[in-house]
Design a protein around this motif. Structure first.
Motif, PDB file in Angstrom:
ATOM      1  N   THR A  43       0.832  -1.207   0.000  1.00 38.40           N
ATOM      2  CA  THR A  43       0.000   0.000   0.000  1.00 38.40           C
ATOM      3  C   THR A  43       0.865   1.256   0.000  1.00 38.40           C
ATOM      4  N   THR A  44       0.217   2.374  -0.189  1.00 37.39           N
ATOM      5  CA  THR A  44       0.961   3.630  -0.214  1.00 37.39           C
ATOM      6  C   THR A  44       1.359   4.102   1.182  1.00 37.39           C
ATOM      7  N   ASN A  45       0.687   3.633   2.229  1.00 37.18           N
ATOM      8  CA  ASN A  45       1.071   3.983   3.595  1.00 37.18           C
ATOM      9  C   ASN A  45       2.333   3.191   3.947  1.00 37.18           C
ATOM     10  N   GLN A  46       3.428   3.884   4.123  1.00 32.80           N
ATOM     11  CA  GLN A  46       4.714   3.224   4.332  1.00 32.80           C
ATOM     12  C   GLN A  46       5.155   3.203   5.799  1.00 32.80           C
ATOM     13  N   SER A  47       4.225   3.430   6.722  1.00 39.15           N
ATOM     14  CA  SER A  47       4.578   3.460   8.150  1.00 39.15           C
ATOM     15  C   SER A  47       5.184   2.149   8.615  1.00 39.15           C
ATOM     16  N   ARG A  48       4.557   1.051   8.283  1.00 33.61           N
ATOM     17  CA  ARG A  48       5.066  -0.263   8.707  1.00 33.61           C
ATOM     18  C   ARG A  48       6.402  -0.564   8.020  1.00 33.61           C
ATOM     19  N   CYS A  84       8.635   1.613   7.099  1.00 39.30           N
ATOM     20  CA  CYS A  84       9.598   2.439   7.818  1.00 39.30           C
ATOM     21  C   CYS A  84      10.025   1.748   9.115  1.00 39.30           C
TER      22      CYS A  84
END
Length: 77
Positions: free
Chosen positions: A17-22, A24
Motif C-alpha cells: 500500500t501507499t502507507n509506508q509506516s510499517r 519504515c
C-alpha cells in the motif's frame, strides 16, 4: 559539477500500500538488528540505514532512538 543521484528504499512486496509506516518501522528494526548482530562498523547494515532514513520522518527516528536508549522501545530488537 557532478550529478546528484537520489535513491529511496526499493519496493518491498510485504508493504504493497501507499502507507509506508510499517515499512519504515520494519527497516528501522532491521538496521538495529543488523548492527546488534554484526557490529557498528558492518557495511552490510548501511543499506538498512539508508532505507529507514529515506522512509521514516525524523521525529519518529528521534523518538525511537530515545526509547531504545531508555530501554522502552516497543519493537523487537
Amino acid at each position: 559539477m557532478g550529478e546528484i543521484e537520489l535513491k529511496t528504499a526499493p519496493a518491498d512486496f510485504r508493504f504493497p500500500t501507499t502507507n509506508q509506516s510499517r515499512h519504515c518501522f520494519t527497516r528501522y528494526i532491521e538496521f538495529h538488528r543488523c548492527v546488534a548482530a554484526k557490529g557498528d562498523e558492518a557495511t552490510e547494515c548501511e543499506k538498512f540505514a539508508k532505507y529507514y532514513r529515506s522512509l521514516c520522518p525524523g521525529e519518529w527516528v528521534d523518538r525511537w532512538n530515545e526509547q531504545r536508549e531508555n530501554g522502552i522501545f516497543p519493537g523487537p530488537l
